[in-house]
Design a protein around this motif. Structure first.
Motif, PDB file in Angstrom:
ATOM      1  N   GLY A 288      28.589   0.084  35.749  1.00  0.00           N
ATOM      2  CA  GLY A 288      28.387  -0.543  34.446  1.00  0.00           C
ATOM      3  C   GLY A 288      28.425   0.421  33.283  1.00  0.00           C
ATOM      4  N   THR A 289      27.777   1.591  33.418  1.00  0.00           N
ATOM      5  CA  THR A 289      27.687   2.541  32.306  1.00  0.00           C
ATOM      6  C   THR A 289      28.818   3.566  32.330  1.00  0.00           C
ATOM      7  OG1 THR A 289      25.279   2.303  32.281  1.00  0.00           O
ATOM      8  CG2 THR A 289      26.191   4.231  31.174  1.00  0.00           C
ATOM      9  N   ARG A 290      29.123   4.090  33.520  1.00  0.00           N
ATOM     10  CA  ARG A 290      30.143   5.127  33.620  1.00  0.00           C
ATOM     11  C   ARG A 290      31.545   4.570  33.857  1.00  0.00           C
ATOM     12  NH1 ARG A 290      28.617   9.348  31.256  1.00  0.00           N
ATOM     13  NH2 ARG A 290      30.433  10.337  32.240  1.00  0.00           N
ATOM     14  N   GLY A 291      31.648   3.268  34.197  1.00  0.00           N
ATOM     15  CA  GLY A 291      32.956   2.642  34.375  1.00  0.00           C
ATOM     16  C   GLY A 291      33.706   3.075  35.616  1.00  0.00           C
ATOM     17  N   MET A 292      33.006   3.486  36.660  1.00  0.00           N
ATOM     18  CA  MET A 292      33.662   3.905  37.894  1.00  0.00           C
ATOM     19  C   MET A 292      34.119   2.700  38.700  1.00  0.00           C
ATOM     20  SD  MET A 292      31.342   7.137  39.220  1.00  0.00           S
ATOM     21  CE  MET A 292      32.177   7.081  40.809  1.00  0.00           C
ATOM     22  N   SER A 293      35.112   2.909  39.559  1.00  0.00           N
ATOM     23  CA  SER A 293      35.582   1.840  40.437  1.00  0.00           C
ATOM     24  C   SER A 293      34.568   1.623  41.558  1.00  0.00           C
ATOM     25  CB  SER A 293      36.939   2.200  41.040  1.00  0.00           C
ATOM     26  OG  SER A 293      36.821   3.320  41.898  1.00  0.00           O
ATOM     27  N   GLN A 294      34.693   0.475  42.243  1.00  0.00           N
ATOM     28  CA  GLN A 294      33.770   0.183  43.333  1.00  0.00           C
ATOM     29  C   GLN A 294      33.928   1.181  44.482  1.00  0.00           C
ATOM     30  OE1 GLN A 294      33.594  -3.941  44.592  1.00  0.00           O
ATOM     31  NE2 GLN A 294      34.277  -4.648  42.599  1.00  0.00           N
ATOM     32  N   SER A 295      35.161   1.553  44.791  1.00  0.00           N
ATOM     33  CA  SER A 295      35.370   2.481  45.909  1.00  0.00           C
ATOM     34  C   SER A 295      34.801   3.858  45.598  1.00  0.00           C
ATOM     35  CB  SER A 295      36.862   2.582  46.232  1.00  0.00           C
ATOM     36  OG  SER A 295      37.595   3.016  45.098  1.00  0.00           O
ATOM     37  N   ARG A 296      35.022   4.382  44.399  1.00  0.00           N
ATOM     38  CA  ARG A 296      34.473   5.690  44.025  1.00  0.00           C
ATOM     39  C   ARG A 296      32.950   5.631  43.958  1.00  0.00           C
ATOM     40  NH1 ARG A 296      36.324   8.234  38.809  1.00  0.00           N
ATOM     41  NH2 ARG A 296      35.175   9.986  39.734  1.00  0.00           N
ATOM     42  N   THR A 297      32.425   4.516  43.503  1.00  0.00           N
ATOM     43  CA  THR A 297      30.967   4.371  43.468  1.00  0.00           C
ATOM     44  C   THR A 297      30.385   4.405  44.879  1.00  0.00           C
ATOM     45  OG1 THR A 297      31.031   3.092  41.415  1.00  0.00           O
ATOM     46  CG2 THR A 297      29.081   2.832  42.802  1.00  0.00           C
ATOM     47  N   GLY A 298      31.043   3.701  45.796  1.00  0.00           N
ATOM     48  CA  GLY A 298      30.573   3.719  47.171  1.00  0.00           C
ATOM     49  C   GLY A 298      30.568   5.116  47.753  1.00  0.00           C
ATOM     50  N   LEU A 299      31.605   5.909  47.446  1.00  0.00           N
ATOM     51  CA  LEU A 299      31.658   7.277  47.944  1.00  0.00           C
ATOM     52  C   LEU A 299      30.584   8.148  47.306  1.00  0.00           C
ATOM     53  CD1 LEU A 299      35.535   7.811  48.010  1.00  0.00           C
ATOM     54  CD2 LEU A 299      33.998   7.516  49.973  1.00  0.00           C
ATOM     55  N   ALA A 300      30.290   7.923  46.034  1.00  0.00           N
ATOM     56  CA  ALA A 300      29.251   8.714  45.361  1.00  0.00           C
ATOM     57  C   ALA A 300      27.874   8.411  45.941  1.00  0.00           C
ATOM     58  CB  ALA A 300      29.268   8.427  43.859  1.00  0.00           C
ATOM     59  N   VAL A 301      27.592   7.127  46.140  1.00  0.00           N
ATOM     60  CA  VAL A 301      26.298   6.727  46.685  1.00  0.00           C
ATOM     61  C   VAL A 301      26.138   7.210  48.125  1.00  0.00           C
ATOM     62  CG1 VAL A 301      24.874   4.707  47.281  1.00  0.00           C
ATOM     63  CG2 VAL A 301      26.132   4.754  45.131  1.00  0.00           C
ATOM     64  N   LEU A 302      27.260   7.493  48.785  1.00  0.00           N
ATOM     65  CA  LEU A 302      27.235   7.983  50.164  1.00  0.00           C
ATOM     66  C   LEU A 302      26.415   9.265  50.300  1.00  0.00           C
ATOM     67  CD1 LEU A 302      28.503   7.601  53.013  1.00  0.00           C
ATOM     68  CD2 LEU A 302      30.399   9.031  52.236  1.00  0.00           C
ATOM     69  N   ALA A 303      26.252  10.015  49.206  1.00  0.00           N
ATOM     70  CA  ALA A 303      25.521  11.284  49.271  1.00  0.00           C
ATOM     71  C   ALA A 303      24.092  11.090  49.756  1.00  0.00           C
ATOM     72  CB  ALA A 303      25.524  11.948  47.891  1.00  0.00           C
ATOM     73  N   LEU A 304      23.437  10.016  49.321  1.00  0.00           N
ATOM     74  CA  LEU A 304      22.033   9.810  49.699  1.00  0.00           C
ATOM     75  C   LEU A 304      21.871   9.549  51.190  1.00  0.00           C
ATOM     76  CD1 LEU A 304      19.380   7.792  47.730  1.00  0.00           C
ATOM     77  CD2 LEU A 304      19.599   7.522  50.181  1.00  0.00           C
ATOM     78  N   PRO A 305      22.507   8.530  51.747  1.00  0.00           N
ATOM     79  CA  PRO A 305      22.294   8.284  53.177  1.00  0.00           C
ATOM     80  C   PRO A 305      22.866   9.370  54.075  1.00  0.00           C
ATOM     81  CG  PRO A 305      23.913   6.745  52.269  1.00  0.00           C
ATOM     82  CD  PRO A 305      23.295   7.448  51.117  1.00  0.00           C
ATOM     83  N   LEU A 306      23.903  10.087  53.628  1.00  0.00           N
ATOM     84  CA  LEU A 306      24.389  11.198  54.431  1.00  0.00           C
ATOM     85  C   LEU A 306      23.335  12.289  54.534  1.00  0.00           C
ATOM     86  CD1 LEU A 306      28.160  11.747  53.510  1.00  0.00           C
ATOM     87  CD2 LEU A 306      27.174  10.928  55.658  1.00  0.00           C
ATOM     88  N   ALA A 307      22.645  12.555  53.439  1.00  0.00           N
ATOM     89  CA  ALA A 307      21.549  13.529  53.488  1.00  0.00           C
ATOM     90  C   ALA A 307      20.445  13.030  54.415  1.00  0.00           C
ATOM     91  CB  ALA A 307      21.003  13.771  52.075  1.00  0.00           C
ATOM     92  N   MET A 308      20.138  11.739  54.354  1.00  0.00           N
ATOM     93  CA  MET A 308      19.141  11.156  55.256  1.00  0.00           C
ATOM     94  C   MET A 308      19.527  11.363  56.707  1.00  0.00           C
ATOM     95  SD  MET A 308      18.371   7.464  53.485  1.00  0.00           S
ATOM     96  CE  MET A 308      17.724   6.847  55.042  1.00  0.00           C
ATOM     97  N   ALA A 309      20.751  10.979  57.054  1.00  0.00           N
ATOM     98  CA  ALA A 309      21.183  11.013  58.452  1.00  0.00           C
ATOM     99  C   ALA A 309      21.283  12.438  58.981  1.00  0.00           C
ATOM    100  CB  ALA A 309      22.527  10.306  58.583  1.00  0.00           C
ATOM    101  N   SER A 310      21.806  13.365  58.170  1.00  0.00           N
ATOM    102  CA  SER A 310      22.009  14.735  58.654  1.00  0.00           C
ATOM    103  C   SER A 310      20.697  15.487  58.803  1.00  0.00           C
ATOM    104  CB  SER A 310      22.940  15.490  57.699  1.00  0.00           C
ATOM    105  OG  SER A 310      22.396  15.544  56.395  1.00  0.00           O
ATOM    106  N   LEU A 311      19.701  15.165  57.972  1.00  0.00           N
ATOM    107  CA  LEU A 311      18.423  15.884  58.022  1.00  0.00           C
ATOM    108  C   LEU A 311      17.385  15.219  58.911  1.00  0.00           C
ATOM    109  CD1 LEU A 311      18.085  16.933  54.272  1.00  0.00           C
ATOM    110  CD2 LEU A 311      18.583  18.413  56.225  1.00  0.00           C
ATOM    111  N   ALA A 312      17.659  13.995  59.382  1.00  0.00           N
ATOM    112  CA  ALA A 312      16.680  13.301  60.220  1.00  0.00           C
ATOM    113  C   ALA A 312      16.344  14.081  61.494  1.00  0.00           C
ATOM    114  CB  ALA A 312      17.178  11.894  60.556  1.00  0.00           C
TER     115      ALA A 312
END
Length: 476
Positions: A288-312
């Protein structure tokens, strides 16, 4: 032993699949509402229908595993998940989509408490921390794949494809669970259902979650909000009164007041509130604010759960070596720092990189809260029953729903997002204080005979050293 370890495959796939089903709608939410002709404010119904239903039914569904067998309940639940996912993919309007999302939540409710029991049984009690870290890693992987595949599939094939991906995964769990997991022991004692306790607790939790979910769209003065809230409080009060003094209660209230269970539950609630808010607010900011596409947004948000999974797994080893309470406090502190950075970044309108860095920090904090909190809850007296683990899962996913509702209530504009992330930071800070309170009760330190839900912990070296500390700080 190898054949037994193969049972981890359906267990971890079930965790990944149900977690994906919860978060898969976050990124394509705008496309879903536009295609169905629904206003943006109704998006909270699609986002919360799954976790609200799942959370409200978890205590009862945890009992189902004790009563009918964990393997049987897991396979039946994932078969039902197939129907919910297919129905959501074919839904012609918003009410039917919400209804099938509720069916998905109903199907997922028994999965998490059952998996928490079975994964410890597969790896052994002495590896409880590492076993639950695998569960946490699968949870994080599901959080990663949900928004990411949701964004990619919605952009390439349309939003309905995000639900179809759940179907083959659920089929694999049903087949793998039936073939690879050990048969349920039919000779064991099967607990009877305390209907009054189960009904009052389930109704109370459901009514409070309905009130919280309706608050953003209806307002605090709406009858559905305050009426459901009052009724929920009355139902939970009735639960405490009904269960007091019963010889075979659904859950003993005094066990729920055990400090280990309270600390672990509050930490898990804080962690899941932040997760629910961040996974809904961050895509709203980036799209909404930065005007990113849905696919790029999904890849950006991927950072959080990847950190969760790798550090678990690291969190699991740290929990076994250093004790859960200290690990949990540090995790909450890191989680608070991540939320503060997100508030600063969205308020200042920074680019994508600072937001991604804050998401990594937030994911790291979640990883170091999730595993010790689950380990501590499962070692408590209440957590040795399916109903107790179900209530713990209710608290976790109820908090996720509240986090998502806070985004709708406070807004998705930069000023509103600062408030959202500020609330997240404050809740994590309170969690640090709660995790530092008191000592473990004597009841929580004792070992006893196995229960239907999970074997009582033997004197494993790490657990024994933690339990024997005189200051009580070693375990959550």
């Amino acid at each position: 032993m190898i054949a037994t370890r193969l049972g981890l495959l359906p267990l971890l796939t079930a965790t990944l699949t149900t977690t994906m089903a919860n978060t898969v709608v976050n990124v394509p939410m705008t496309a879903i509402l536009a295609d169905l002709g629904a206003p943006l404010g109704r998006g909270v119904l699609v986002a919360t229908a799954f976790p609200v239903t799942l959370a409200a039914l978890m205590p009862l569904s945890g009992w189902l595993g004790d009563r009918f067998g964990h393997r049987r309940v897991l396979c039946a639940s994932m078969a039902s998940m197939i129907l919910g996912a297919a129905g959501a993919a074919l839904a012609p309007n918003l009410p039917l989509l919400v209804a099938f999302r509720m069916l998905q939540g109903l199907s997922a409710a028994p999965v998490l408490p059952v998996v928490m029991v079975l994964v410890v049984q597969v790896l052994g009690e002495e590896r409880r921390g590492r076993a639950l870290s695998l569960w946490a890693a699968a949870n994080g992987a599901g959080q990663a794949l949900g928004p990411t595949t949701g964004g990619l599939l919605a952009e390439l094939l349309g939003w309905r494809a995000v639900f179809w991906q759940i179907v083959p995964l659920s089929v694999l769990v049903v087949a793998g669970g039936w073939l690879l997991l050990p048969r349920d022991d039919r000779s064991r004692t099967r607990p009877r259902l305390d209907g009054a306790g189960a009904l009052t607790l389930t109704c109370g939790a459901a009514l409070l979650l309905v009130a919280a979910s309706a608050l953003p769209s209806q307002g605090a003065g709406a009858p559905v909000v305050w009426g459901a809230a009052v009724a929920g409080v009355l139902a939970l009060t009735a639960f405490l009164l009904v269960e007091r003094g019963r010889s075979a209660p659904f859950l003993r209230p005094r066990h729920l007041a055990e400090l280990r269970y309270v600390r672990s539950s509050f930490a898990a609630a804080a962690q899941m509130f932040v997760l629910g808010a961040v996974l809904l607010a961050t895509p709203a900011y980036l799209v909404g604010t930065r005007g990113m596409s849905q696919s790029r947004t999904g890849l950006a948000v991927l950072a959080l759960p990847l950190a969760m999974a790798s550090l678990a797994p690291v969190a699991g080893r740290c929990t076994e070596r250093f004790g859960g309470r200290g690990v949990m406090r540090w995790g909450l502190a890191v989680l608070c720092a991540g939320a503060v950075l997100l508030a600063v970044g969205t308020g200042a309108g920074t680019g994508v990189r600072p937001v991604v860095a804050a998401l990594v920090l937030t994911g790291a904090g979640i990883a170091f809260v999730q595993t010790p909190a689950a380990t501590g809850a499962s070692r408590s007296t209440a957590g040795r029953t399916g109903a107790g683990l179900g209530l713990f899962s209710l608290i976790r996913f109820g908090a996720t729903s509240l986090g998502a509702a806070s985004v709708a209530l406070l807004g998705t504009q930069p000023a509103g997002l600062v408030r959202v992330f500020g609330v997240c930071a404050g809740l994590a800070a309170v969690g640090v204080v709660v995790a530092s309170l008191g000592r473990d009760s004597g009841a929580s330190r004792r070992t006893g005979p196995p229960t239907p839900a999970a074997p009582a912990p033997p004197a494993a070296p790490a657990a024994s050293r933690s339990a024997s500390r005189s200051d009580g700080r070693a375990t959550p």
